[in-house]
Design an enzyme around this catalytic site. Structure first.
Site, PDB file in Angstrom:
ATOM      1  CG  ASP A 137      -2.023  -0.959   1.235  1.00  0.00           C
ATOM      2  OD1 ASP A 137      -2.350  -1.474   0.159  1.00  0.00           O
ATOM      3  OD2 ASP A 137      -2.600  -1.207   2.313  1.00  0.00           O
ATOM      4  CG  MET A 138       1.990   5.493  -1.883  1.00  0.00           C
ATOM      5  SD  MET A 138       3.734   5.072  -1.572  1.00  0.00           S
ATOM      6  CE  MET A 138       4.211   4.365  -3.153  1.00  0.00           C
ATOM      7  CD  GLN A 167      -0.615   7.776  -2.235  1.00  0.00           C
ATOM      8  OE1 GLN A 167       0.438   8.412  -2.404  1.00  0.00           O
ATOM      9  NE2 GLN A 167      -1.051   7.445  -1.038  1.00  0.00           N
ATOM     10  NE  ARG A 188      -4.634  -1.858  -4.295  1.00  0.00           N
ATOM     11  CZ  ARG A 188      -4.274  -2.099  -3.022  1.00  0.00           C
ATOM     12  NH1 ARG A 188      -3.872  -1.122  -2.222  1.00  0.00           N
ATOM     13  NH2 ARG A 188      -4.282  -3.333  -2.562  1.00  0.00           N
ATOM     14  CE  LYS A 191     -11.483   9.332  -8.058  1.00  0.00           C
ATOM     15  NZ  LYS A 191     -12.778  10.035  -7.928  1.00  0.00           N
ATOM     16  CE  LYS A 205     -14.855  13.960  -6.448  1.00  0.00           C
ATOM     17  NZ  LYS A 205     -14.083  12.761  -6.726  1.00  0.00           N
ATOM     18  NE  ARG A 292      -5.884   5.881   5.296  1.00  0.00           N
ATOM     19  CZ  ARG A 292      -5.170   5.286   6.270  1.00  0.00           C
ATOM     20  NH1 ARG A 292      -4.623   5.995   7.238  1.00  0.00           N
ATOM     21  NH2 ARG A 292      -4.972   3.988   6.249  1.00  0.00           N
TER      22      ARG A 292
HETATM   23  P1  FDA Z   1     -14.315   9.175  -4.886  1.00  0.00           P
HETATM   24  O1  FDA Z   1     -13.726   9.494  -3.556  1.00  0.00           O
HETATM   25  O2  FDA Z   1     -14.530  10.281  -5.844  1.00  0.00           O
HETATM   26  O3  FDA Z   1     -15.675   8.427  -4.628  1.00  0.00           O
HETATM   27  C1  FDA Z   1     -16.565   8.041  -5.663  1.00  0.00           C
HETATM   28  C2  FDA Z   1     -17.831   7.501  -5.036  1.00  0.00           C
HETATM   29  O4  FDA Z   1     -17.549   6.282  -4.343  1.00  0.00           O
HETATM   30  C3  FDA Z   1     -18.435   8.415  -3.955  1.00  0.00           C
HETATM   31  O5  FDA Z   1     -19.270   9.382  -4.532  1.00  0.00           O
HETATM   32  C4  FDA Z   1     -19.179   7.425  -3.103  1.00  0.00           C
HETATM   33  O6  FDA Z   1     -20.399   7.072  -3.689  1.00  0.00           O
HETATM   34  C5  FDA Z   1     -18.293   6.205  -3.134  1.00  0.00           C
HETATM   35  N1  FDA Z   1     -17.354   6.204  -2.003  1.00  0.00           N
HETATM   36  C6  FDA Z   1     -16.023   6.498  -2.041  1.00  0.00           C
HETATM   37  N2  FDA Z   1     -15.475   6.387  -0.808  1.00  0.00           N
HETATM   38  C7  FDA Z   1     -16.481   6.037   0.023  1.00  0.00           C
HETATM   39  C8  FDA Z   1     -16.578   5.786   1.423  1.00  0.00           C
HETATM   40  N3  FDA Z   1     -15.504   5.871   2.219  1.00  0.00           N
HETATM   41  N4  FDA Z   1     -17.791   5.462   1.962  1.00  0.00           N
HETATM   42  C9  FDA Z   1     -18.887   5.370   1.161  1.00  0.00           C
HETATM   43  N5  FDA Z   1     -18.864   5.585  -0.181  1.00  0.00           N
HETATM   44  C10 FDA Z   1     -17.685   5.922  -0.735  1.00  0.00           C
HETATM   45  N6  FDA Z   1      -5.369   5.114  -0.940  1.00  0.00           N
HETATM   46  C11 FDA Z   1      -4.066   5.352  -0.652  1.00  0.00           C
HETATM   47  O7  FDA Z   1      -3.680   6.508  -0.452  1.00  0.00           O
HETATM   48  N7  FDA Z   1      -3.164   4.312  -0.581  1.00  0.00           N
HETATM   49  C12 FDA Z   1      -3.541   3.018  -0.820  1.00  0.00           C
HETATM   50  O8  FDA Z   1      -2.706   2.111  -0.751  1.00  0.00           O
HETATM   51  C13 FDA Z   1      -4.910   2.767  -1.139  1.00  0.00           C
HETATM   52  N8  FDA Z   1      -5.350   1.492  -1.374  1.00  0.00           N
HETATM   53  C14 FDA Z   1      -6.646   1.301  -1.839  1.00  0.00           C
HETATM   54  C15 FDA Z   1      -7.069   0.028  -2.231  1.00  0.00           C
HETATM   55  C16 FDA Z   1      -8.322  -0.149  -2.788  1.00  0.00           C
HETATM   56  C17 FDA Z   1      -8.741  -1.513  -3.245  1.00  0.00           C
HETATM   57  C18 FDA Z   1      -9.193   0.972  -2.947  1.00  0.00           C
HETATM   58  C19 FDA Z   1     -10.549   0.817  -3.583  1.00  0.00           C
HETATM   59  C20 FDA Z   1      -8.807   2.210  -2.523  1.00  0.00           C
HETATM   60  C21 FDA Z   1      -7.551   2.401  -1.936  1.00  0.00           C
HETATM   61  N9  FDA Z   1      -7.139   3.653  -1.500  1.00  0.00           N
HETATM   62  C22 FDA Z   1      -5.818   3.853  -1.187  1.00  0.00           C
HETATM   63  C23 FDA Z   1      -8.138   4.734  -1.286  1.00  0.00           C
HETATM   64  C24 FDA Z   1      -8.238   5.665  -2.479  1.00  0.00           C
HETATM   65  O9  FDA Z   1      -7.093   6.483  -2.539  1.00  0.00           O
HETATM   66  C25 FDA Z   1      -9.482   6.581  -2.369  1.00  0.00           C
HETATM   67  O10 FDA Z   1      -9.366   7.379  -1.213  1.00  0.00           O
HETATM   68  C26 FDA Z   1     -10.800   5.837  -2.284  1.00  0.00           C
HETATM   69  O11 FDA Z   1     -10.812   4.745  -3.166  1.00  0.00           O
HETATM   70  C27 FDA Z   1     -11.980   6.771  -2.656  1.00  0.00           C
HETATM   71  O12 FDA Z   1     -11.815   7.243  -3.956  1.00  0.00           O
HETATM   72  P2  FDA Z   1     -12.728   6.784  -5.194  1.00  0.00           P
HETATM   73  O13 FDA Z   1     -11.807   6.424  -6.314  1.00  0.00           O
HETATM   74  O14 FDA Z   1     -13.679   5.726  -4.796  1.00  0.00           O
HETATM   75  O15 FDA Z   1     -13.454   8.105  -5.665  1.00  0.00           O
END
Ligand code: FDA
Length: 311
Positions: A137-138, A167, A188, A191, A205, A292
């Site tokens: 993970d990052m 990221q 992977r 965002k 954003k 987070r």
């Molecule tokens: P965005 O935040 O724009 O969300 C899009 C939509 O998804 C929202 O409108 C909502 O509907 C839904 N959603 C998103 N988050 C939600 C929540 N917490 N609760 C409810 N609904 C939610 N980051 C990092 O810095 N280091 C890492 O190693 C990882 N690893 C990682 C693994 C995996 C498998 C995932 C899916 C994510 C990560 N992340 C991460 C987190 C990533 O950076 C990011 O913060 C989240 O995925 C939320 O971003 P979205 O791409 O979903 O878009």
């Protein structure tokens, strides 16, 4: 206006994620447990494996994450390393197809690079022997350079057993992505979830989303089995459309989502023939991970507040 409130709330939640006093309060709050259970599979490995099995039945892969970060002493870093070694064996013994996600600060990165390296090497070596895969993970940007340094070193030794996270909110990521594609590393792309200053990360954003789209296209063009980790429906559709236009077969990449978010969507994508991996966190050190998740969607906080008023 709503946008401004969201930005302020996000910053406040990410700030609280690092506060020990806030952690004590949140842990004591009566209804926190309800929401924590949505995002965290359970406190022990038994609960994590049961979740992995249930996902497998639904056609979903998983990556198990033992919660914990910023080990302050060698004893806890070593214990985390041992727990991950045991986890690999437990996944294998259970006959599950899952892999693991690890954080280098949990393995001793705050102590020294060598402290984290010792555990990382042992874990990836064992995963390689078992034919399994480890994702690093990052974490926050103060660790990016050292995390990538240790990743290069381990990837040179075990190129198929370990992958990295990049990221999109970091300005540096286009460059890092080129390097990772060049070395054939599995990336992977996410965002980004940490509190970062404008000097290193896009504050808006829209810019993050633009970078994310651009980097997903780069990965679909030239990456090695990339993981597109998002719940953003527009970006999922963009990924599907781009892959179709560029004739990138569904077997050449996977989608990933977090446990507790978009369950129906996870199943729908798997039913359409996409590989879908769910990130399954477990353990007692859930506080920073949980905060987070709240910061990503401040509406989750309103849910808690509503429950408090109702009770
Ligand atoms: P965005 O935040 O724009 O969300 C899009 C939509 O998804 C929202 O409108 C909502 O509907 C839904 N959603 C998103 N988050 C939600 C929540 N917490 N609760 C409810 N609904 C939610 N980051 C990092 O810095 N280091 C890492 O190693 C990882 N690893 C990682 C693994 C995996 C498998 C995932 C899916 C994510 C990560 N992340 C991460 C987190 C990533 O950076 C990011 O913060 C989240 O995925 C939320 O971003 P979205 O791409 O979903 O878009």
């Amino acid at each position: 206006m709503a946008g401004v409130v969201r930005v302020v709330l996000r910053a406040a939640l990410l700030w609280l994620a690092e506060s020990v006093r806030a952690e004590e309060m949140v842990r004591r709050a009566p209804l926190t447990r309800l929401l924590v259970n949505r995002f965290v599979a359970g406190e022990d490995v038994g609960a994590a494996l049961a979740t992995a099995r249930a996902l497998d039945v639904r056609g979903l892969d998983c990556s198990l994450d033992l919660l914990g970060e910023n080990a302050a002493d060698e004893a806890s870093a070593a214990a985390a390393g041992q727990a991950y070694l045991a986890l690999l064996d437990q996944i294998q013994a259970a006959g599950l197809p899952g892999n693991i996600s690890i954080k280098l600060t949990m393995l001793g990165l705050d102590i020294s690079d060598e402290s984290a390296w010792e555990k990382l090497e042992a874990i990836v070596e064992r995963a390689d022997e078992l034919g399994m895969f480890v994702r690093i993970d990052m974490e926050g940007s103060e660790y990016t350079e050292r995390t990538l340094g240790l990743f290069r070193r381990i990837h040179d030794l075990y190129p198929t057993a370990v992958g990295i996270v990049l990221q999109s909110y970091l300005y540096r990521t286009d460059r890092d992505l080129d390097e990772m594609i060049e070395r054939g590393a599995r990336v992977r792309i996410v965002k980004g979830a940490y509190k970062e200053p404008e000097t290193v990360a896009y504050p808006h954003k829209n810019d993050v989303d633009d970078a994310f789209r651009r980097q997903i296209e780069r990965l679909l063009d030239g990456g090695t089995y990339p993981a597109i980790a998002t719940h953003d429906e527009a970006i999922i559709r963009m990924t599907q459309g781009y892959a179709l236009r560029m004739s990138v077969d569904r077997s050449r990449f996977e989608f990933q989502m977090l446990y507790g978010i978009g369950r129906g969507r996870q199943e729908a994508l798997a039913a359409e023939g996409y590989s879908m991996r769910v990130y399954v966190p477990y353990g007692t050190s859930w506080y920073p991970y949980f905060m987070r998740r709240l910061a990503e969607r401040p509406a989750n906080v309103l849910f808690i507040v509503r429950q408090l008023f109702r009770s």
